[in-house]
Write a protein that holds these residues in place. Structure first.
Motif, mmCIF file in Angstrom:
data_model
loop_
_atom_site.group_PDB
_atom_site.id
_atom_site.type_symbol
_atom_site.label_atom_id
_atom_site.label_comp_id
_atom_site.label_asym_id
_atom_site.label_seq_id
_atom_site.Cartn_x
_atom_site.Cartn_y
_atom_site.Cartn_z
ATOM 1 N N GLN A 199 1.672 11.787 9.525
ATOM 2 C CA GLN A 199 1.387 10.410 9.108
ATOM 3 C C GLN A 199 1.429 10.101 7.742
ATOM 4 O O GLN A 199 1.007 11.016 6.934
ATOM 5 C CB GLN A 199 -0.265 10.068 9.630
ATOM 6 C CG GLN A 199 -0.228 9.961 10.960
ATOM 7 C CD GLN A 199 -1.670 9.822 11.751
ATOM 8 O OE1 GLN A 199 -2.646 10.001 10.936
ATOM 9 N NE2 GLN A 199 -1.906 8.924 12.667
ATOM 10 N N LYS A 200 1.820 8.832 7.249
ATOM 11 C CA LYS A 200 1.654 8.594 5.920
ATOM 12 C C LYS A 200 0.558 8.391 5.464
ATOM 13 O O LYS A 200 -0.164 7.582 6.311
ATOM 14 C CB LYS A 200 2.749 7.271 5.448
ATOM 15 C CG LYS A 200 4.031 7.711 5.513
ATOM 16 C CD LYS A 200 5.003 6.492 5.373
ATOM 17 C CE LYS A 200 6.413 6.882 5.447
ATOM 18 N NZ LYS A 200 7.221 5.496 5.623
ATOM 19 N N VAL A 201 -0.311 8.637 4.619
ATOM 20 C CA VAL A 201 -1.644 8.225 4.033
ATOM 21 C C VAL A 201 -1.220 7.335 2.850
ATOM 22 O O VAL A 201 -0.848 7.587 1.917
ATOM 23 C CB VAL A 201 -2.398 9.429 3.730
ATOM 24 C CG1 VAL A 201 -3.730 8.938 3.075
ATOM 25 C CG2 VAL A 201 -2.425 10.608 4.863
ATOM 26 N N LYS A 202 -2.076 6.163 3.316
ATOM 27 C CA LYS A 202 -1.668 5.013 2.195
ATOM 28 C C LYS A 202 -2.959 4.714 1.943
ATOM 29 O O LYS A 202 -3.950 4.468 2.612
ATOM 30 C CB LYS A 202 -1.192 3.670 3.067
ATOM 31 C CG LYS A 202 0.409 4.215 3.254
ATOM 32 C CD LYS A 202 1.103 2.954 3.989
ATOM 33 C CE LYS A 202 2.497 3.344 4.108
ATOM 34 N NZ LYS A 202 3.206 1.921 4.571
ATOM 35 N N LEU A 203 -3.305 4.348 0.555
ATOM 36 C CA LEU A 203 -4.483 4.251 0.125
ATOM 37 C C LEU A 203 -5.069 2.871 -0.760
ATOM 38 O O LEU A 203 -5.947 2.059 -0.071
ATOM 39 C CB LEU A 203 -5.152 5.309 -0.866
ATOM 40 C CG LEU A 203 -6.398 5.576 -1.310
ATOM 41 C CD1 LEU A 203 -7.224 5.865 -0.227
ATOM 42 C CD2 LEU A 203 -6.451 6.633 -2.632
ATOM 43 N N ILE A 204 -4.205 2.472 -1.460
ATOM 44 C CA ILE A 204 -4.923 1.165 -2.345
ATOM 45 C C ILE A 204 -4.571 0.037 -2.186
ATOM 46 O O ILE A 204 -2.996 -0.063 -2.382
ATOM 47 C CB ILE A 204 -5.047 1.650 -3.694
ATOM 48 C CG1 ILE A 204 -5.849 2.902 -4.158
ATOM 49 C CG2 ILE A 204 -5.572 0.626 -4.686
ATOM 50 C CD1 ILE A 204 -5.818 3.555 -5.587
ATOM 51 N N PRO A 205 -4.886 -1.076 -1.683
ATOM 52 C CA PRO A 205 -4.452 -2.241 -1.369
ATOM 53 C C PRO A 205 -4.499 -3.157 -2.785
ATOM 54 O O PRO A 205 -4.836 -2.498 -3.727
ATOM 55 C CB PRO A 205 -5.344 -2.740 -0.273
ATOM 56 C CG PRO A 205 -6.535 -2.137 -0.316
ATOM 57 C CD PRO A 205 -6.379 -1.112 -0.943
ATOM 58 N N ILE A 218 0.773 -1.305 0.197
ATOM 59 C CA ILE A 218 0.089 0.003 -0.112
ATOM 60 C C ILE A 218 0.690 1.142 -0.059
ATOM 61 O O ILE A 218 1.608 1.425 1.095
ATOM 62 C CB ILE A 218 -0.896 -0.247 1.320
ATOM 63 C CG1 ILE A 218 -1.875 -1.362 1.254
ATOM 64 C CG2 ILE A 218 -2.157 1.223 1.130
ATOM 65 C CD1 ILE A 218 -2.494 -1.441 2.569
ATOM 66 N N ILE A 225 0.385 7.971 -0.613
ATOM 67 C CA ILE A 225 -0.064 8.900 -1.956
ATOM 68 C C ILE A 225 -0.056 10.564 -1.203
ATOM 69 O O ILE A 225 -0.006 11.467 -1.798
ATOM 70 C CB ILE A 225 -1.452 8.797 -2.137
ATOM 71 C CG1 ILE A 225 -2.428 8.825 -0.972
ATOM 72 C CG2 ILE A 225 -1.391 7.467 -2.819
ATOM 73 C CD1 ILE A 225 -3.948 9.016 -1.703
ATOM 74 N N ALA A 226 0.156 10.468 0.246
ATOM 75 C CA ALA A 226 -0.047 11.826 0.732
ATOM 76 C C ALA A 226 0.649 11.728 2.138
ATOM 77 O O ALA A 226 0.884 10.669 2.778
ATOM 78 C CB ALA A 226 -1.462 12.355 0.864
ATOM 79 N N VAL A 227 1.071 12.886 2.837
ATOM 80 C CA VAL A 227 1.425 12.915 4.264
ATOM 81 C C VAL A 227 0.330 13.922 4.965
ATOM 82 O O VAL A 227 -0.020 15.125 4.298
ATOM 83 C CB VAL A 227 2.914 13.302 4.385
ATOM 84 C CG1 VAL A 227 3.105 13.659 5.816
ATOM 85 C CG2 VAL A 227 3.671 12.297 3.804
#
Lengths: 893, 354
Positions: free
Chosen positions: A876-882, A844, A847-849
């Motif tokens: 925080q790291k923003v993680k999106l798509i698994p 994952i 895509i943003a912080v």
């Protein structure tokens, strides 16, 4: 000129010698020539082109171990009466004329002098559907001369007079041989197949010839099949997602159909649909592009050196040609995927003359959300009705009519729209004393209507007239009502607020394009176009009505009308076998608010073929841009307005310099290295703190002009070999921006300054039933602006928050991004299933912080001795798509 | 049917779930930072003022006041006035008037004993040995008087008793003023209500009778005045919130007389005056305040709104767009030195209720 040729000749000679130095190993005794050539093809990677029947019954005996190809061929053909020539990647076989000339000649009366050359022209089409084939090769084996078709399938070949036999070939299709005799108009119909070595086989990928033969740098041609073969998110094949796998093309934010070419911005790519520019090419959030793959015939993409025909954008050009429709028989497909369904129909209206093609794609989320919400809203215990609906629709329709072999016309219609509605409404009877309703509606999309007429004026000259109307529009509406309800259910104290905002562009255009092939290795393209633009950058209307008061505000909604003229002329000239030049000029005029901007955009690219499968290219292109999209985010939002340059703003322009080297091996590998330097001027961006200005009326004051610089190099290794094809690509990029009114005037990196990017794509056709594909992407993360420090709020506002201190734009690079996508296609009797895994190993990506607070509370004691439970501030790291599995079925009929 | 309903709920959720399974991971971005001096001050015409001198801190280093102290008590702070006189400001800690339990009970900062006049430009400079220096300049705005307030009560529900009344109504006001021509002016509107009065009367029998008058609640509806929304795009109006923000510019009213439309909805008052005590006359009122504010103050408010309520701020905070940061007129980019001039008009409620 003679002097120049003399200079080039030694180079050519050495190049030719080197080219012939390819080595092969073969051992055969009295073996069918076709079979022996197949083996040589495998080893050398070359195509063998010859007329039907030439090798019939011919058997060869030869034994060679790591010997030069030419030596081996000499031995093979010795005594067979067949000779050969090696032209680029093709080995052309023909009957030995010397042998024929040894025959005694009859004395004849002196005939009138025959013309030195004749021109044969026509079209190359797909046999099954009548669709034009772009980039097909038409070859005269007698003279060894050949040419390629343009986007309309047109070719014009100047060759030697006589009784002609021409061969047309296209990758993946069986070649078509036509004995033209004395005819000068010859059309070809190619049948899909081309897997066996029969009369003529061309196995090379069409892009291989674009790479090795054309002077263009960074050009790519994609067919519908190429796009369908690429694994994609939710199984939705998409041309832009396919292009994202190319070196030098960044995808932007994961999952979105963004495209950032060579460090450019998203609005610097021109998308044309059958010659008509489109402004909005993304559906909601950019998850899918507006191009329905089912409607696409072929796509041409340019990222480094640009044909003179194209201007108006700085970084890339994507020319989409839609399907004309099957002239011979009715056919269609219906696809159902996880997010959308698509229906495609085509067939003859008048067999052989008139065809139609209709492709409709629509998301079907609302098929579920509407009934689900109806059930939820019907529940007695809920006080409020929820309103939600989202849908996107694409409709492509085309009618194509062939008046004759030289004249054809079409009308095309495209409609693409997104509709998003959300809100809530209090149920009557639940809130006896208060009522509230709020409905927000967003809508955006393009509508295009165009008509074109194509006419072969002479065998060497094809003309096309296109007239079109296009509308781009985005609108936002809000209506909110609140008031009191009495016991009878009547409203009082009702307050109604209505807001409406829109951004529109209407273009009426006409253009004339000519493709002239006067011979002498020239392919001249010229034309002119006119566009009458009407821009409405922003119009907003607000009103408030109450029982005893009302207020209304209409912000400035000025329309800007602009005239744009474009003229271009280019010549793709091959003076020598090893040298090909493409030079051109594009001149444009843009008149708006009484000001006229003019720009001359020179284009030049050259290809020099060296020996041993090497080719060198160099190019320069100046590009200009008069309209911009103001992007406030990397999402594709309806708020991203398209605006023209006005007032003192100058057109944006770019100088693109590129050099490239290509190496084509006998084993079917193509290596390329394309370096570029792009200097961009008068780019428009929001200035620092642009949000301090009112949102309407002064939108142009929120912008500032600056410059950009991109440089890098794209490496690619591609192999197209039988059932297995693919590429490995690596891009190295530096992209930065300098604006006087941004980042305190200091240079900063561009948002998609993805320093390193690697793409691996493999497609394997296992058998007639199964095809599998894998795609791996790895790249340096996007850049974002991270406010690292805070300052204390003085408490002069309504709320007391900590304030952020931004010390540099795009000061942080997100972690390295990587993912693997897999897909498998299973062909059935009536269609095919597509199974895909997006992000197969479920990494994952970030895509943003964001700045937020840790999940766990902590006790802290302040300086006054008070104890408080608090959450710790953290980045925080923003993680999106698994991993996302998907399946779709396409029914073919 | 129940199964069907469940399926209908679950299916779209299952389809959408993969797209919205975002997760978060705490991390250290590894960017070095250097603290800077931050200045905050709100100068009001004809009033002495306080300058707060602090330092910036790294966001993830903790909470100031708990983990560390950001107040700089040993800075050298001066205020320079147009007559060339420089006043040295001294750090002091004074007791705050009625602090809340969670609030710092002290008012801390560098106090200036000279009150700036309208139209004066004041420069404030702070120098700190460790964190460097910061400077900001502000001009005290000229006043713009409220010419009239035209109040009316809508939707009045009144219940009179022998000793008083209770009422619920919407107070609708037009606050009229004239924007000066030939100048760019920024405004902030404020509405404050009186605290009322409570009195106890000793009765001859030893008991106590209470008299009271108070405004129990009201909802200030700023959406009724279009000028308060001029900084919002339509999309922001849809997704954002304007509550609490009442700043505006003279962009649309330059040189004209204008009536601000102010609505205090659901206003409830109660009056109980058992002794018919004249002290209770006109103790219930609203103060309308029209403040002319410095550009630094206006832009600061606009930026705060954009950051916390606007779309740009939301996307910027999420890392999906350029960030929105709070406007600062301090040389270090940290802090705001703002100024205002207050014009006030009082609206008594009792005469309206008669």
């Amino acid at each position: 000129m003679r002097k120049r040729q003399l200079l080039i000749l030694p180079l050519l000679l050495s190049a030719t010698l080197a080219m012939q130095a390819q080595r092969v190993t073969i051992s055969c005794h009295n073996r069918a020539a076709e079979s022996a050539f197949k083996e040589l093809m495998t080893q050398s990677g070359k195509n063998f082109i010859y007329p039907a029947g030439l090798l019939k019954g011919v058997r060869v005996t030869v034994t060679a171990r790591n010997e030069e190809l030419r030596t081996v061929l000499n031995r093979m053909f010795s005594g067979t009466g067949i000779t050969y020539t090696i032209r680029g990647n093709n080995v052309v076989l023909k009957r030995d004329k010397k042998k024929a000339s040894t025959q005694p000649k009859k004395k004849t009366a002196k005939a009138p002098e025959a013309p030195k050359s004749v021109t044969v022209s026509g079209f190359v089409r797909e046999k099954k559907s009548g669709e034009a084939l772009t980039g097909a090769t038409v070859h005269d084996p007698a003279s060894g001369l050949y040419t390629q078709t343009n986007a309309t399938g047109f070719y014009s070949l100047q060759t030697r007079p006589g009784s002609l036999t021409l061969i047309a070939s296209y990758p993946g299709f069986d070649a078509d041989t036509v004995s033209a005799g004395t005819r000068r108009n010859v059309n070809f119909s190619l049948r899909e197949g081309g897997t066996a070595l029969n009369e003529v086989v061309v196995t090379a990928d069409k892009n291989r010839s674009l790479t090795m033969e054309s002077p263009s740098i960074g050009a790519l041609n994609l067919s519908r099949a190429d796009i369908l073969a690429t694994p994609a998110l939710l199984g939705e094949s998409d041309v832009i997602k396919t292009l994202q796998l190319q070196p030098g093309v960044s995808a932007g934010v994961e999952g979105l159909a963004g495209m950032y070419v060579h460090g450019g911005n998203a609005d610097e790519n021109l998308y044309t649909l059958d010659n008509v520019p489109l402004y909005q090419v993304n559906h909601f959030g950019g998850l899918f592009s507006a191009f329905n793959t089912e409607a696409i015939r072929t796509v041409d993409f340019y990222k480094s050196s640009f044909p003179a025909k194209f201007d108006s954008r700085l970084s890339s050009y994507m020319d989409v040609h839609t399907r004309d429709g099957n002239m011979e028989k009715f056919s269609g497909s219906f696809k159902l995927g996880l997010t959308s369904g698509a229906l495609s129909l085509e067939g003859p209206i008048w067999k052989g003359h008139t065809s139609y093609s209709v492709a409709v794609r629509r998301s079907w989320y609302d098929v579920f959300t509407v009934p689900v919400l109806a059930i939820v809203n019907a529940r007695k215990e809920t006080d409020t009705k929820t309103i939600f609906r989202y849908a996107f629709t694409d409709v492509n329709a085309k009618i194509n009519h062939r008046f004759s072999d030289t004249s054809r016309a079409y009308v095309m219609f495209y409609y693409g729209n997104d509709f998003l509605k959300g809100g809530s409404e209090d149920k009557p009877g639940h809130h006896n004393y208060y009522y509230e309703k709020e409905v927000n509606t967003l809508s955006w999309g393009n509508t295009v209507a165009s008509a074109g007429w194509q006419y072969t004026l002479t065998p060497t000259l094809l003309g096309q007239l296109t007239a079109s109307y296009s509308h781009y529009g985005s609108s936002m509406k809000r209506e909110s009502k609140d008031g009191d309800v009495d016991d009878k259910g009547d409203f009082y104290n009702l307050s109604v607020e209505r807001l409406r905002s829109s951004n529109n562009i209407d273009d009426i255009s006409a253009r004339l394009d000519f493709d002239w092939r006067p011979g002498g290795g020239n392919n001249v393209q010229f034309g002119a176009s006119y566009i009458w633009h009407t821009f409405l950058p922003q119009r907003a209307h607000r009103s408030l009505e109450g029982d005893e008061y009302s207020a209304e505000v209409l912000d400035e909604g000025r329309k800007y009308r602009a005239s744009q003229w474009d003229f271009y002329l280019s010549d793709d000239w091959q003076p020598l076998e090893c040298l090909r030049l493409d030079g051109g000029l594009h001149f444009s005029l843009f008149n708006i608010t009484g000001r006229t901007h003019s720009q001359l955009s020179p284009r030049l690219s050259a290809r020099l073929t060296l020996g041993g499968g090497w080719a060198l290219k160099a190019g320069y292109a100046h590009t200009v841009q008069y309209v911009h999209q103001l992007q406030e985010s990397s999402l594709s939002l309806p708020t991203d307005r398209w605006i023209p340059i006005i007032g003192d703003q100058k057109p944006a322009s770019a100088d693109n310099f590129s050099v490239a080297a290509y190496f084509d091996t006998k084993a079917g590998w193509t290596f390329s290295a394309e370096a570029y330097l792009k200097k961009m001027h008068n780019l428009l961006e929001y200035r620092d703190e642009h949000y301090l200005l009112p949102p309407e009326a002064t939108w142009d004051n929120t912008l500032c002009a600056g410059r950009g610089l991109s440089r890098g190099i794209d490496f690619k290794v591609a192999r197209h070999w039988g059932a297995l094809s693919g590429h490995v690509a690596y891009s190295l990029l530096w992209a930065d921006r300098t604006f006087a009114d941004r980042n305190g005037g200091k240079t900063y990196p561009a948002r998609f300054d993805n320093r390193h990017k690697i793409n691996v794509l493999l497609c394997w056709k296992i058998n007639d039933k199964w095809e599998v594909a894998a795609s791996w992407t790895g790249m340096s993360g996007n850049r974002i602006t991270l406010a690292m420090q805070d300052w204390e709020d003085g408490g002069f506002g309504p709320w007391n928050n900590n304030m952020t201190l931004v010390e540099g734009i795009n000061n942080y690079r997100l972690p390295f991004y990587h993912r693997l996508d897999l897909s498998a296609t299973r062909h059935t009797r009536h269609g095919y299933w597509t199974f895909s895994l997006y992000n197969a190993y479920c990494h994952i990506n970030t895509i943003a912080v964001r700045r937020d607070y840790a999940d766990d509370y902590q006790w802290v004691t302040d300086q006054w001795g008070n104890q408080t439970m608090t959450l710790r501030p953290v980045f925080q790291k923003v993680k999106l798509i698994p991993v996302i599995p998907s399946v779709s079925y396409t029914w073919l009929f | 049917m129940a199964i069907l309903r469940k399926s209908l709920y679950l299916l779209p959720a299952a389809l959408l779930l993969p797209l919205f399974t975002s997760c978060y991971e705490d991390f250290d971005p590894g960017i070095k930072t250097t603290p800077k001096v931050c200045l905050n001050a709100l100068l009001t015409a004809d009033s002495t003022f306080k300058v707060s001198v602090t330092r910036t801190w790294r966001y993830d280093s903790g909470d100031p006041g708990y983990d560390f102290d950001i107040i700089l008590k040993d800075a050298h702070v001066t205020a320079t006035f147009p007559d060339g006189k420089m006043v040295e400001l001294q750090y002091a800690e004074k007791d705050k008037y009625q602090p809340t339990p969670i609030e710092d009970p002290k008012e801390r900062g560098y106090f200036c004993t000279r009150a700036p006049k309208a139209g004066e430009t004041v420069t404030i400079r702070a120098t700190h040995q460790q964190y460097g220096e910061a400077e900001a300049t502000v001009t005290i705005p000229l006043p713009v008087e409220i010419e009239s307030v035209k109040p009316r009560l809508l939707n009045l529900y009144k219940e009179e008793t022998a000793n008083g009344l209770s009422a619920k109504f919407t107070l609708d006001m037009s606050v009229v003023f004239t924007d000066p021509a030939d100048s760019v002016d920024f405004y902030l509107f404020g509405l404050e209500h009186s605290h009322g009065l409570s009195k106890y009367y000793d009765e001859p029998d030893g008991s106590v009778t209470q008299g009271y008058a108070y405004i129990s609640s009201y909802n200030e509806n700023l959406s009724a005045e279009p000028l308060f929304h001029e900084h919002m795009s339509v999309l922001e109006t849809i997704f954002g919130e304007s509550y609490g923000y009442s700043m505006f510019s003279d962009r649309q009213i330059s040189g004209r007389q204008y009536g601000l439309h102010i609505v205090a909805e659901n206003t409830s008052i109660r009056i109980n005056n058992p002794k018919h005590d004249p002290d209770f006359d006109n103790v219930l009122y609203f103060d309308t305040q029209l403040m002319t504010i410095s550009d630094s103050y206006y832009y600061y408010l606009i930026s705060v709104w954009n950051h916390y309520e606007g779309i740009g701020g939301t996307l910027g905070d999420a890392g999906l767009g350029d960030p929105v940061w709070e406007h600062s007129n301090v040389s270090t980019g940290a802090g705001v030195v703002a100024a205002r001039n207050i014009s006030s008009r009082r609206v008594y409620l009792e005469p309206l209720l008669k």
